[in-house]
Design an enzyme around this catalytic site. Structure first.
Site, PDB file in Angstrom:
ATOM      1  N   ARG A   1     -33.756  61.738 -19.306  1.00 31.62           N
ATOM      2  CA  ARG A   1     -32.537  62.202 -19.990  1.00 31.62           C
ATOM      3  C   ARG A   1     -32.205  61.356 -21.207  1.00 31.62           C
ATOM      4  NH1 ARG A   1     -29.453  63.671 -14.423  1.00 31.62           N
ATOM      5  NH2 ARG A   1     -30.024  65.869 -14.416  1.00 31.62           N
TER       6      ARG A   1
ATOM      7  N   LYS B   1     -32.576  77.178  -0.271  1.00 31.68           N
ATOM      8  CA  LYS B   1     -31.638  78.201   0.210  1.00 31.68           C
ATOM      9  C   LYS B   1     -31.572  79.443  -0.673  1.00 31.68           C
ATOM     10  CE  LYS B   1     -28.422  75.021   2.360  1.00 31.68           C
ATOM     11  NZ  LYS B   1     -27.175  74.316   2.125  1.00 31.68           N
TER      12      LYS B   1
ATOM     13  N   GLY C   1     -33.771  70.698 -11.388  1.00 32.56           N
ATOM     14  CA  GLY C   1     -34.211  69.355 -11.007  1.00 32.56           C
ATOM     15  C   GLY C   1     -35.519  69.276 -10.260  1.00 32.56           C
TER      16      GLY C   1
ATOM     17  N   GLY D   1     -28.178  73.624 -13.049  1.00 31.77           N
ATOM     18  CA  GLY D   1     -27.146  74.660 -12.983  1.00 31.77           C
ATOM     19  C   GLY D   1     -26.936  75.348 -14.324  1.00 31.77           C
TER      20      GLY D   1
HETATM   21  P1  AMP Z   1     -33.035  73.493  -4.107  1.00 33.22           P
HETATM   22  O1  AMP Z   1     -32.179  72.297  -4.369  1.00 33.22           O
HETATM   23  O2  AMP Z   1     -32.353  74.595  -3.397  1.00 33.22           O
HETATM   24  O3  AMP Z   1     -33.801  73.947  -5.333  1.00 33.22           O
HETATM   25  O4  AMP Z   1     -34.110  73.017  -3.063  1.00 33.22           O
HETATM   26  C1  AMP Z   1     -35.052  72.018  -3.312  1.00 33.22           C
HETATM   27  C2  AMP Z   1     -35.447  71.450  -1.996  1.00 33.22           C
HETATM   28  O5  AMP Z   1     -35.973  72.462  -1.178  1.00 33.22           O
HETATM   29  C3  AMP Z   1     -36.507  70.376  -2.088  1.00 33.22           C
HETATM   30  O6  AMP Z   1     -35.948  69.154  -1.744  1.00 33.22           O
HETATM   31  C4  AMP Z   1     -37.541  70.816  -1.061  1.00 33.22           C
HETATM   32  O7  AMP Z   1     -37.971  69.765  -0.234  1.00 33.22           O
HETATM   33  C5  AMP Z   1     -36.782  71.838  -0.231  1.00 33.22           C
HETATM   34  N1  AMP Z   1     -37.665  72.788   0.439  1.00 33.22           N
HETATM   35  C6  AMP Z   1     -38.584  73.584  -0.080  1.00 33.22           C
HETATM   36  N2  AMP Z   1     -39.236  74.265   0.870  1.00 33.22           N
HETATM   37  C7  AMP Z   1     -38.691  73.893   2.049  1.00 33.22           C
HETATM   38  C8  AMP Z   1     -38.941  74.254   3.402  1.00 33.22           C
HETATM   39  N3  AMP Z   1     -39.869  75.141   3.716  1.00 33.22           N
HETATM   40  N4  AMP Z   1     -38.211  73.659   4.350  1.00 33.22           N
HETATM   41  C9  AMP Z   1     -37.253  72.758   4.023  1.00 33.22           C
HETATM   42  N5  AMP Z   1     -36.968  72.393   2.764  1.00 33.22           N
HETATM   43  C10 AMP Z   1     -37.689  72.955   1.782  1.00 33.22           C
END
Ligand code: AMP
Length: 415
Positions: free
Chosen positions: A34, A217, A373, A396
């Site tokens: 950054r 999620k 990120g 975001g």
């Molecule tokens: P997000 O912040 O929603 O973009 O999610 C990123 C996070 O999702 C990362 O830290 C990954 O480790 C996690 N992630 C990706 N695939 C999985 C999975 N199958 N089970 C649990 N966490 C996951």
């Protein structure tokens, strides 16, 4: 005004940057992306003969002074990156004298803006349900204006180069712009590049357009997924979301992460994709682990039939091939969110396959934008950041821009 057309000679410029860099337990910077990102703007101002007032937030001090989030910790790194001394103002709202004393070529770094609740403009210590909340909010908005006016008073010209916070209507990212006329406010180079990259994705779409959305999620990505459905030819959904979709379709997902209240939403996404003619690509097999750890035992199985005691943690080999095939043919690519728990080396194969395919497509002329990120951390981990078209610094902000929302930080300057 465009930054390239502005001569900063003899001017005091206040620049909002995103120096919210990660620090280790000793306060040392672990990733200076950054800071490097803001250098072209900061250096242009100094090279023109302007003086520089740098302002940023760091972390979430929630409107209170907290040494853990003090920007004094990064003063020397900023000085090193700029190749010149940096003075420090320990109170961002009491820096008039320090700013007035700045000579051309000198730099002043203000303390964390978020030590003041006025920066974010949200009332503190009062619940949203409280009948007095609206009144408190109104009062805080008025204090926010005063705070922004104070910051504005330090300088002749305002530059916003903090794309990471451009989706927030904060004192330093948007409100402050009201105190400068159109000829004396502008986006910095980083912001210009980010806005251009989003524009490339949204307006000049070369097809096929493939979006890859991963992460943990569905709920946090639903806005962008729905919006992309009107634009993309192929939509790859991967990562932890896979198992919400698998369960929604009657699959057995063992101990995989799942949002049980989003099963209907998942079915709705499948239905909408069909109606809109979008090729929705979901994982069919996965690498499951028997613990959420890099050392877990692994098992390759169908994403619809994961044994109890095991959780899907990465895309399986069939899935990796199917994702890569779709990505390689794309001419416009957006990637946000990893395909697995990429932080664990044994569960990076899915994300790696995506990154490799994006690099290949880019070599063949596709425009590829990687943002958010964790996908950025992914391409950095694989050393591939310079082999995609653009790596965005915004999480975001990037997603909101691609959802088609107007970013307050951009609107405040461009109108
Ligand atoms: P997000 O912040 O929603 O973009 O999610 C990123 C996070 O999702 C990362 O830290 C990954 O480790 C996690 N992630 C990706 N695939 C999985 C999975 N199958 N089970 C649990 N966490 C996951």
């Amino acid at each position: 005004m465009k930054i390239d057309n502005y001569n900063f000679a003899g001017k005091k410029a206040i620049v909002r940057v995103d120096f919210n860099v990660p620090l280790d337990e000793n306060g040392k910077i672990t990733d200076d992306t950054r800071i490097r990102g803001a250098l072209p703007t900061l250096k242009k101002i100094l090279a023109d003969g302007g003086s520089l007032i740098i302002m940023s937030h760091m972390g979430k001090p929630k409107g209170k002074v907290n040494p853990k989030f003090s920007l004094s910790q990064i003063k020397d790194d900023v000085a090193k990156a700029l190749g010149t001394d940096v003075k420090f103002a320990p109170d961002c709202a009491d820096a008039s004298e320090a700013a007035a004393n700045l000579k051309p070529g000198e730099v002043l770094l203000l303390e964390n803006l978020r030590f003041y609740p006025e920066e974010e403009g949200k009332p503190v210590g009062i619940d949203k349900e409280d009948p007095k909340y609206d009144e408190a909010k109104k009062e805080m908005k008025s204090r926010q204006k005063d705070f922004a006016k104070k910051l504005a008073s330090y300088a002749d010209v305002y530059v916003n180069d903090a794309f990471g916070t451009a989706h927030r209507k904060h004192a330093s990212t948007a409100v402050i712009a009201d105190y400068f006329d159109a000829d004396n406010k502008m986006l910095g180079y980083l912001m210009e590049k980010e806005v251009q990259a989003v524009d490339n994705i949204l307006s000049d779409i070369k097809r096929p357009f493939t979006a890859i959305m991963g992460g943990s999620k569905v709920s946090t990505k639903i806005g962008i997924i729905e919006n992309l459905m009107d634009k993309v030819d192929n939509l790859i959904l991967c990562g932890g979301m896979t198992y919400t979709f698998a369960k929604a379709q009657g699959g057995k997902i063992g101990d995989s992460i799942c949002e049980d209240d989003k099963l209907d939403l998942a079915l709705d996404i499948i239905k909408k994709a069909k109606e809109k003619g979008v090729n929705l690509v979901l994982g069919t097999d996965c690498v499951a682990g028997d613990a959420f750890s890099n050392d877990a035992n692994t098992l390759v199985c169908s994403s619809m039939d994961i044994p109890d005691g095991w959780e899907g943690m990465d895309a399986g080999p069939l899935t990796r091939d199917s994702f890569a095939g779709v990505i390689r043919n794309a001419k416009t690519i957006l990637w946000n969110g990893p395909a697995g728990v990429f932080e664990f080396d044994n569960f990076t194969a899915g994300s790696r396959a995506i990154a490799d395919a994006i690099v290949e497509a880019t070599k063949n002329g596709a425009f590829s934008l990687v943002g958010g990120g964790d996908s950025v951390a992914c391409v950095n981990k694989f050393g591939l950041a310079d082999q995609v078209s653009y790596v965005s610094t915004g999480g975001g902000a990037l997603l909101e821009a691609i959802e088609g929302k107007v970013l307050p930080g951009v609107a405040a300057i461009k109108g």
